[in-house]
Design a protein around this motif. Structure first.
Motif, PDB file in Angstrom:
ATOM      1  N   ALA A   1       0.824  -1.204   0.000  1.00 17.00           N
ATOM      2  CA  ALA A   1       0.000   0.000   0.000  1.00 17.00           C
ATOM      3  C   ALA A   1       0.860   1.257   0.000  1.00 17.00           C
ATOM      4  CB  ALA A   1      -0.932   0.001   1.209  1.00 17.00           C
ATOM      5  N   ALA A   2       1.908   1.266   0.823  1.00 20.79           N
ATOM      6  CA  ALA A   2       2.781   2.439   0.910  1.00 20.79           C
ATOM      7  C   ALA A   2       3.495   2.696  -0.413  1.00 20.79           C
ATOM      8  CB  ALA A   2       3.799   2.245   2.037  1.00 20.79           C
ATOM      9  N   VAL A   3       4.045   1.634  -0.997  1.00 19.89           N
ATOM     10  CA  VAL A   3       4.728   1.773  -2.289  1.00 19.89           C
ATOM     11  C   VAL A   3       3.750   2.246  -3.361  1.00 19.89           C
ATOM     12  CG1 VAL A   3       5.884   0.517  -4.151  1.00 19.89           C
ATOM     13  CG2 VAL A   3       6.519   0.080  -1.783  1.00 19.89           C
ATOM     14  N   SER A   4       2.544   1.689  -3.356  1.00 21.13           N
ATOM     15  CA  SER A   4       1.546   2.035  -4.367  1.00 21.13           C
ATOM     16  C   SER A   4       1.141   3.506  -4.272  1.00 21.13           C
ATOM     17  CB  SER A   4       0.306   1.148  -4.224  1.00 21.13           C
ATOM     18  OG  SER A   4       0.622  -0.202  -4.434  1.00 21.13           O
ATOM     19  N   VAL A   5       0.843   3.959  -3.052  1.00 23.43           N
ATOM     20  CA  VAL A   5       0.409   5.350  -2.865  1.00 23.43           C
ATOM     21  C   VAL A   5       1.506   6.322  -3.274  1.00 23.43           C
ATOM     22  CG1 VAL A   5      -0.223   7.092  -1.148  1.00 23.43           C
ATOM     23  CG2 VAL A   5      -1.273   4.825  -1.061  1.00 23.43           C
ATOM     24  N   MET A   6       2.717   6.089  -2.804  1.00 19.02           N
ATOM     25  CA  MET A   6       3.831   6.982  -3.139  1.00 19.02           C
ATOM     26  C   MET A   6       4.129   6.960  -4.635  1.00 19.02           C
ATOM     27  SD  MET A   6       4.541   8.480  -0.386  1.00 19.02           S
ATOM     28  CE  MET A   6       6.005   9.347  -0.984  1.00 19.02           C
ATOM     29  N   SER A   7       4.037   5.790  -5.246  1.00 21.59           N
ATOM     30  CA  SER A   7       4.314   5.664  -6.673  1.00 21.59           C
ATOM     31  C   SER A   7       3.221   6.314  -7.517  1.00 21.59           C
ATOM     32  CB  SER A   7       4.468   4.188  -7.062  1.00 21.59           C
ATOM     33  OG  SER A   7       5.526   3.593  -6.367  1.00 21.59           O
ATOM     34  N   ILE A   8       1.972   6.205  -7.080  1.00 21.48           N
ATOM     35  CA  ILE A   8       0.875   6.854  -7.802  1.00 21.48           C
ATOM     36  C   ILE A   8       1.072   8.369  -7.791  1.00 21.48           C
ATOM     37  CG2 ILE A   8      -1.581   7.431  -7.646  1.00 21.48           C
ATOM     38  CD1 ILE A   8      -2.081   4.488  -6.874  1.00 21.48           C
ATOM     39  N   LEU A   9       1.399   8.906  -6.620  1.00 19.30           N
ATOM     40  CA  LEU A   9       1.649  10.347  -6.527  1.00 19.30           C
ATOM     41  C   LEU A   9       2.858  10.742  -7.377  1.00 19.30           C
ATOM     42  CD1 LEU A   9       1.100  10.930  -2.687  1.00 19.30           C
ATOM     43  CD2 LEU A   9      -0.407  11.624  -4.555  1.00 19.30           C
ATOM     44  N   GLY A  10       3.931   9.960  -7.239  1.00 13.02           N
ATOM     45  CA  GLY A  10       5.146  10.273  -7.984  1.00 13.02           C
ATOM     46  C   GLY A  10       4.948  10.188  -9.487  1.00 13.02           C
ATOM     47  N   SER A  11       4.264   9.148  -9.953  1.00 10.69           N
ATOM     48  CA  SER A  11       4.067   8.968 -11.393  1.00 10.69           C
ATOM     49  C   SER A  11       3.153  10.051 -11.969  1.00 10.69           C
ATOM     50  CB  SER A  11       3.487   7.585 -11.690  1.00 10.69           C
ATOM     51  OG  SER A  11       2.222   7.418 -11.081  1.00 10.69           O
ATOM     52  N   PHE A  12       2.182  10.491 -11.173  1.00 11.04           N
ATOM     53  CA  PHE A  12       1.294  11.557 -11.659  1.00 11.04           C
ATOM     54  C   PHE A  12       2.053  12.870 -11.784  1.00 11.04           C
ATOM     55  CE2 PHE A  12      -2.023  14.815 -11.200  1.00 11.04           C
ATOM     56  CZ  PHE A  12      -2.853  14.436 -12.244  1.00 11.04           C
ATOM     57  N   ILE A  13       2.908  13.155 -10.809  1.00 10.09           N
ATOM     58  CA  ILE A  13       3.720  14.380 -10.878  1.00 10.09           C
ATOM     59  C   ILE A  13       4.681  14.314 -12.067  1.00 10.09           C
ATOM     60  CG2 ILE A  13       5.523  15.699  -9.698  1.00 10.09           C
ATOM     61  CD1 ILE A  13       4.178  14.881  -7.043  1.00 10.09           C
ATOM     62  N   VAL A  14       5.335  13.163 -12.228  1.00 16.43           N
ATOM     63  CA  VAL A  14       6.239  12.983 -13.379  1.00 16.43           C
ATOM     64  C   VAL A  14       5.452  13.116 -14.679  1.00 16.43           C
ATOM     65  CG1 VAL A  14       7.656  11.309 -14.626  1.00 16.43           C
ATOM     66  CG2 VAL A  14       7.905  11.552 -12.156  1.00 16.43           C
ATOM     67  N   GLY A  15       4.268  12.514 -14.722  1.00 15.30           N
ATOM     68  CA  GLY A  15       3.440  12.581 -15.917  1.00 15.30           C
ATOM     69  C   GLY A  15       3.052  13.994 -16.280  1.00 15.30           C
ATOM     70  N   LEU A  16       2.679  14.780 -15.288  1.00 14.88           N
ATOM     71  CA  LEU A  16       2.329  16.183 -15.541  1.00 14.88           C
ATOM     72  C   LEU A  16       3.528  16.943 -16.108  1.00 14.88           C
ATOM     73  CD1 LEU A  16       0.150  17.347 -12.492  1.00 14.88           C
ATOM     74  CD2 LEU A  16      -0.541  17.230 -14.893  1.00 14.88           C
ATOM     75  N   GLY A  17       4.697  16.737 -15.479  1.00 12.40           N
ATOM     76  CA  GLY A  17       5.894  17.434 -15.948  1.00 12.40           C
ATOM     77  C   GLY A  17       6.252  17.088 -17.383  1.00 12.40           C
ATOM     78  N   VAL A  18       6.224  15.792 -17.697  1.00 15.49           N
ATOM     79  CA  VAL A  18       6.564  15.353 -19.052  1.00 15.49           C
ATOM     80  C   VAL A  18       5.496  15.807 -20.046  1.00 15.49           C
ATOM     81  CG1 VAL A  18       6.984  13.348 -20.530  1.00 15.49           C
ATOM     82  CG2 VAL A  18       7.883  13.395 -18.201  1.00 15.49           C
ATOM     83  N   MET A  19       4.232  15.813 -19.623  1.00 13.08           N
ATOM     84  CA  MET A  19       3.149  16.278 -20.492  1.00 13.08           C
ATOM     85  C   MET A  19       3.354  17.730 -20.867  1.00 13.08           C
ATOM     86  SD  MET A  19       0.268  18.353 -20.410  1.00 13.08           S
ATOM     87  CE  MET A  19      -0.324  18.418 -18.728  1.00 13.08           C
ATOM     88  N   PHE A  20       3.712  18.556 -19.892  1.00 12.24           N
ATOM     89  CA  PHE A  20       3.953  19.980 -20.176  1.00 12.24           C
ATOM     90  C   PHE A  20       5.125  20.146 -21.137  1.00 12.24           C
ATOM     91  CE2 PHE A  20       1.630  21.027 -16.127  1.00 12.24           C
ATOM     92  CZ  PHE A  20       0.641  21.799 -16.743  1.00 12.24           C
ATOM     93  N   ALA A  21       6.118  19.262 -21.019  1.00  8.13           N
ATOM     94  CA  ALA A  21       7.245  19.309 -21.960  1.00  8.13           C
ATOM     95  C   ALA A  21       6.769  18.980 -23.375  1.00  8.13           C
ATOM     96  CB  ALA A  21       8.336  18.335 -21.524  1.00  8.13           C
ATOM     97  N   CYS A  22       5.868  18.006 -23.490  1.00 11.05           N
ATOM     98  CA  CYS A  22       5.367  17.595 -24.809  1.00 11.05           C
ATOM     99  C   CYS A  22       4.553  18.692 -25.500  1.00 11.05           C
ATOM    100  CB  CYS A  22       4.506  16.333 -24.679  1.00 11.05           C
ATOM    101  SG  CYS A  22       5.439  14.839 -24.273  1.00 11.05           S
ATOM    102  N   VAL A  23       3.802  19.466 -24.729  1.00  7.41           N
ATOM    103  CA  VAL A  23       2.941  20.501 -25.324  1.00  7.41           C
ATOM    104  C   VAL A  23       3.596  21.876 -25.279  1.00  7.41           C
ATOM    105  CG1 VAL A  23       0.861  19.212 -24.718  1.00  7.41           C
ATOM    106  CG2 VAL A  23       1.720  20.956 -23.141  1.00  7.41           C
ATOM    107  N   SER A  24       4.847  21.915 -24.800  1.00 10.38           N
ATOM    108  CA  SER A  24       5.558  23.192 -24.722  1.00 10.38           C
ATOM    109  C   SER A  24       5.851  23.750 -26.116  1.00 10.38           C
ATOM    110  CB  SER A  24       6.866  23.000 -23.952  1.00 10.38           C
ATOM    111  OG  SER A  24       7.674  24.142 -24.022  1.00 10.38           O
ATOM    112  N   GLN A  25       6.044  25.040 -26.175  1.00 11.25           N
ATOM    113  CA  GLN A  25       6.399  25.691 -27.435  1.00 11.25           C
ATOM    114  C   GLN A  25       7.888  25.539 -27.737  1.00 11.25           C
ATOM    115  OE1 GLN A  25       4.912  29.659 -26.542  1.00 11.25           O
ATOM    116  NE2 GLN A  25       2.976  29.247 -27.595  1.00 11.25           N
ATOM    117  N   SER A  26       8.628  24.979 -26.785  1.00 14.29           N
ATOM    118  CA  SER A  26      10.057  24.753 -26.967  1.00 14.29           C
ATOM    119  C   SER A  26      10.296  23.421 -27.675  1.00 14.29           C
ATOM    120  CB  SER A  26      10.772  24.760 -25.614  1.00 14.29           C
ATOM    121  OG  SER A  26      12.093  24.279 -25.728  1.00 14.29           O
ATOM    122  N   LYS A  27      11.028  23.449 -28.774  1.00 14.59           N
ATOM    123  CA  LYS A  27      11.322  22.216 -29.512  1.00 14.59           C
ATOM    124  C   LYS A  27      12.177  21.272 -28.675  1.00 14.59           C
ATOM    125  CE  LYS A  27      10.963  24.115 -34.195  1.00 14.59           C
ATOM    126  NZ  LYS A  27      11.673  24.330 -35.483  1.00 14.59           N
ATOM    127  N   ALA A  28      13.095  21.836 -27.893  1.00 21.59           N
ATOM    128  CA  ALA A  28      13.964  21.007 -27.058  1.00 21.59           C
ATOM    129  C   ALA A  28      13.144  20.248 -26.016  1.00 21.59           C
ATOM    130  CB  ALA A  28      15.017  21.874 -26.368  1.00 21.59           C
TER     131      ALA A  28
END
Length: 221
Positions: free
Chosen positions: A22-49
């Motif tokens: 349960a502890a690993v799952s909760v922490m990983s769900i939070l972590g993966s969602f934060i990582v996902g948001l960050g990478v998503m913003f990179a994908c839709v960014s106006q920066s080609k890099a």
């Protein structure tokens, strides 16, 4: 003959294993969602890099077996002097790997938001950050909650792989009990039922959240 007393006798050990899962799952769900948001913003960014980084991240971690990623962190990094305990290894590896799937789902949902809605917001002079925070993300989350929920369910099931790096979560605990009692049928039958009930309960929660978000959206209209 099925011996339920085995499960009762080792109920404390199973509870300890569940607590770790349960502890690993909760922490990983939070972590993966934060990582996902960050990478998503990179994908839709106006920066080609940033675009290249975002799409590269998604393609990279979606095409590497999770167990290889776990072994690299737990067994490979020590060769470079980086030692990470099994629990942290699990949370880190799951967050990084599952974050790629979350990012791809969020990216697709963001890009599907009606352009007319965005243009209407821009006509009112709203900044890009405000448009994303107030309009685009709420709509994207409403449409992506089910697929992201499925990813999180798979994340919980994937925690069983962490037993290979000596983390005594639920599956690791079951392996120890089965070896001690020589009753693998009862132990793994219980484990099968437990995962089934756990993931089914989570799917019901996700469905409830999905209905609530959609109901609020329709009322808002």
């Amino acid at each position: 003959m099925f011996d339920i007393s085995i499960i009762a006798k080792y109920s404390g050990a199973f509870l300890d294993g569940f607590a770790i899962t349960a502890a690993v799952s909760v922490m990983s769900i939070l972590g993966s969602f934060i990582v996902g948001l960050g990478v998503m913003f990179a994908c839709v960014s106006q920066s080609k890099a940033l675009n290249k980084f975002g799409y590269g991240y998604i393609e990279c971690f979606r095409n590497i077996p999770f167990i290889v990623q776990v072994f690299f962190v737990f067994y490979g990094l020590p060769e470079l002097g980086v030692f990470i305990d099994p629990y942290t290894t699990g949370v880190l590896a799951l967050s990084v790997a599952v974050g790629a799937y979350c990012a791809d789902i969020l990216r697709a949902s963001v890009q599907q938001v009606d352009r007319e809605v965005i243009e209407a917001a821009q006509s009112f002079g709203l900044e890009r950050k405000t448009i994303y925070r107030k309009i685009i993300l709420p709509i994207a989350l409403r449409t992506s909650i089910r697929p992201i929920g499925s990813v999180f369910i798979n994340l919980i099931l994937t925690t069983s792989i962490l037993s290979t790096v000596t983390l005594n979560e639920l599956t690791g605990t079951a392996k120890i009990i089965a070896a001690e009692t020589f009753r693998p049928f009862e132990v793994y039958f219980f484990l099968l039922l437990f995962y089934c009930v756990l993931t089914y309960a989570l799917s019901l929660i996700i469905s409830g959240i999905h209905r609530k978000l959609n109901r609020q959206f329709l009322v808002g209209e």
